[in-house]
Design a protein around this motif. Structure first.
Motif, PDB file in Angstrom:
ATOM      1  N   THR A 321       0.849  -1.209   0.000  1.00  0.00           N
ATOM      2  CA  THR A 321       0.000   0.000   0.000  1.00  0.00           C
ATOM      3  C   THR A 321       0.875   1.246   0.000  1.00  0.00           C
ATOM      4  OG1 THR A 321      -1.560  -1.262   1.358  1.00  0.00           O
ATOM      5  CG2 THR A 321      -1.975   1.083   1.153  1.00  0.00           C
ATOM      6  N   VAL A 324       2.084   1.861  -3.488  1.00  0.00           N
ATOM      7  CA  VAL A 324       1.027   2.483  -4.313  1.00  0.00           C
ATOM      8  C   VAL A 324       1.009   3.995  -4.058  1.00  0.00           C
ATOM      9  CG1 VAL A 324      -1.481   2.676  -4.630  1.00  0.00           C
ATOM     10  CG2 VAL A 324      -0.421   0.415  -4.457  1.00  0.00           C
ATOM     11  N   ASN A 325       1.150   4.378  -2.780  1.00  0.00           N
ATOM     12  CA  ASN A 325       1.152   5.788  -2.399  1.00  0.00           C
ATOM     13  C   ASN A 325       2.298   6.534  -3.084  1.00  0.00           C
ATOM     14  OD1 ASN A 325       0.387   8.081  -1.040  1.00  0.00           O
ATOM     15  ND2 ASN A 325       0.936   7.362   0.984  1.00  0.00           N
ATOM     16  N   ILE A 381      -7.084   0.745  -1.085  1.00  0.00           N
ATOM     17  CA  ILE A 381      -6.115   1.106  -2.136  1.00  0.00           C
ATOM     18  C   ILE A 381      -6.623   2.299  -2.953  1.00  0.00           C
ATOM     19  CG2 ILE A 381      -4.992   0.271  -4.253  1.00  0.00           C
ATOM     20  CD1 ILE A 381      -4.983  -2.539  -2.811  1.00  0.00           C
ATOM     21  N   ILE A 385      -4.917   6.009  -3.365  1.00  0.00           N
ATOM     22  CA  ILE A 385      -4.689   6.627  -4.690  1.00  0.00           C
ATOM     23  C   ILE A 385      -5.299   8.028  -4.727  1.00  0.00           C
ATOM     24  CG2 ILE A 385      -5.395   6.493  -7.126  1.00  0.00           C
ATOM     25  CD1 ILE A 385      -5.065   3.404  -6.876  1.00  0.00           C
TER      26      ILE A 385
END
Length: 502
Positions: A321, A324-325, A381, A385
């Motif tokens: 996660t 993704v950030n 998620i 985003i």
């Protein structure tokens, strides 16, 4: 005489400007992100250390409640220090300059890094609590000064992209802390003091390298009244000799500011000409922190566990996660000058509204269908985003853009204080909200995000590729004042193009 033909040139990302951005962001913003996440993984080991230390001193174990209180103090000292750091921003940047403040600020990183690294050998958990307060001060100063410094170094067409870089490094700091915090790396009996002490490494690098880079040209010209130094800094940053037009634009801003003089926080709250700018930063900074971003991270491990992720694998999913950030914040750096600030804020907060709403439904009904826990993971998620697109990076960038030189330090003090107090409040009350409302707690965050979307749509102007003077003209109309500073008659309107230099 310099010719003002630079109007046809777009500022470019020179090597010097790129390196100044990287060193400022890595040395300061990275540490902020690292310290946000560094204590999460080794928390149980650190609590055991607190207990063992107390037992060695008194022959007794700490009770459950006092231990929880000590740990809560350890965690909350960071945002409390951040709040104190925000209050120091104005005096520091006016006395030391932007670059000078970043260099001075490393004291609040190097000293606690040594304290935390030695805490286990010294058998003093108090060193960790004091250090969390000190690194909080460091984060409070840097989270305000780095966007200010980079916003003043950058040409107007790159101001947005460089203004988002500090947030990118905050997310990289969080990710690195999550990776180093894996049990197989440093979140173990021997490694956790090293994990905490590593925050000093970027600080030492910044102390060694940042002195070779220029101070903010705006600070040199407006506050230090040193035009030669400002021209020299601009020539180094832009990679060309013809900086006449940019110097003229800074001088016009200086003339506009002289009508007001230095603006304190108290004066900032009283000025009609800065009313909507002030309301905007308070709304955006509060919206950023009260939107539930910390709660999502807090809740994430439980959501992953409920979805069937094995206890030992949750740490890897959490790091995923974090990755993704980082990727989404990097995407924001690339698109902020293309899409603009307002669209990214609207898109980001709207995504968070949607994610929080669906997450509430999925958590409330997750026992009714086997696939619903996976919807919860998707919502986490998607939320990350959305937050990385606008709510995380854009508010600090906007403070640099919507205030002129004399009011900018006070504006960052207000914005930073709201940021850290909101952060502290969520950390303090979310566990109680969670107990009281359970999965429905995310509805509160959805409502806050929705209100921020409405405010942004109605009030926040687009600022991309505009000079600071042009942006303030937009707000002058919004504030219903004739010019940026109506007290001075000749400044009621600004010429659309700078006059030629003498």
């Amino acid at each position: 005489m310099e010719q003002s033909n630079q109007g046809t040139k777009e500022g470019r990302l020179t090597l010097l400007l790129a390196l100044a951005t990287l060193i400022a962001a890595f040395g300061s913003s990275f540490q902020y992100g690292y310290n946000v996440a560094a204590v999460n993984s080794p928390s149980e080991l650190m609590k055991q250390f607190y207990n063992d230390t107390y037992s060695d001193r008194t022959g007794e174990l700490i009770g459950t409640f006092p231990l929880t209180l000590l740990w809560s103090l350890t965690v909350s000292m960071f945002p409390f220090g951040g709040f104190i750091g925000s209050l120091l921003v104005g005096p520091l940047v006016n006395y030391f300059g932007r670059k000078g403040t970043l260099l001075f600020n490393n004291i609040f990183s190097i000293v606690p890094a040594i304290f935390m690294g030695c805490s286990k050998i010294a058998k003093a958990f108090e060193l960790i609590i004091i250090s969390r307060f000190l690194v909080g001060i460091c984060a409070g100063v840097s989270s305000n000064v780095v966007p200010m410094y980079l916003g003043e170094l950058a040409p107007k067409n790159l101001r947005g992209a460089l203004g988002v870089v500090p947030q990118l490094f905050i997310t990289i700091g969080i990710l690195v802390a999550q990776l180093f915090g894996l049990r197989s790396v440093l979140a173990n009996e021997e490694g956790w003091p090293v994990l905490l002490a590593l925050t000093g490494v970027p600080a030492v690098l910044q102390v060694l390298l940042l002195p070779f880079f220029p101070e903010s040209p705006r600070y040199l010209l407006i506050q230090k009244k040193n035009e030669d130094a400002a021209r020299k800094a601009l020539r180094r940053l832009r990679g060309w000799d013809d900086v006449g037009q940019e110097v003229e634009e800074i001088r016009r801003e200086d003339e506009a500011e002289r009508a007001q003089g230095f603006i304190s926080v108290r004066k900032l709250f009283r000025l009609k000409s800065l009313r909507w700018q002030l309301i905007s930063i308070i709304v955006l900074m509060a919206g950023q922190q009260l939107s539930g971003v910390n709660a999502i991270y807090y809740y994430a491990d439980g959501i992953y566990s409920d979805a069937g992720v094995k206890a030992n694998d949750v740490q890897y999913v959490t790091a995923g996660t974090g990755a993704v950030n980082v990727v989404m914040t990097f995407c924001t750096v690339l698109v902020v000058e293309l899409w603009g600030r307002k669209l990214l804020l609207l898109l980001g907060f709207s995504t968070c509204v949607l994610a929080c709403t669906v997450l509430t439904v999925a958590l409330a009904l997750q026992d009714t269908a086997p696939w619903l826990p996976y919807v919860s993971i998707a919502c986490v998620i998607i939320y990350v985003i959305g937050h990385a697109l606008g709510p995380s990076p854009i508010p600090a960038l906007l403070i640099t853009e919507i205030f002129l030189q004399s009011s900018r330090p006070a504006a960052f003090m207000v914005g930073g204080s709201v940021h850290w107090l909101s952060n502290f409040t969520v950390g303090l009350i979310f566990p109680f909200i969670q107990v009281g409302l359970g999965p429905y707690s995310f509805i509160i965050f959805a409502i806050i995000c929705l209100l921020t979307v409405i405010y942004t749509f109605l009030i926040i102007p687009e600022t991309k590729s505009k000079t600071f003077i042009e942006i303030n003209q937009i707000f002058a109309n919004l504030n219903k004042v004739p010019g940026v500073h109506p007290e001075k008659e000749e400044l009621k309107t600004f010429p659309s193009a700078p006059e030629k230099q003498q």
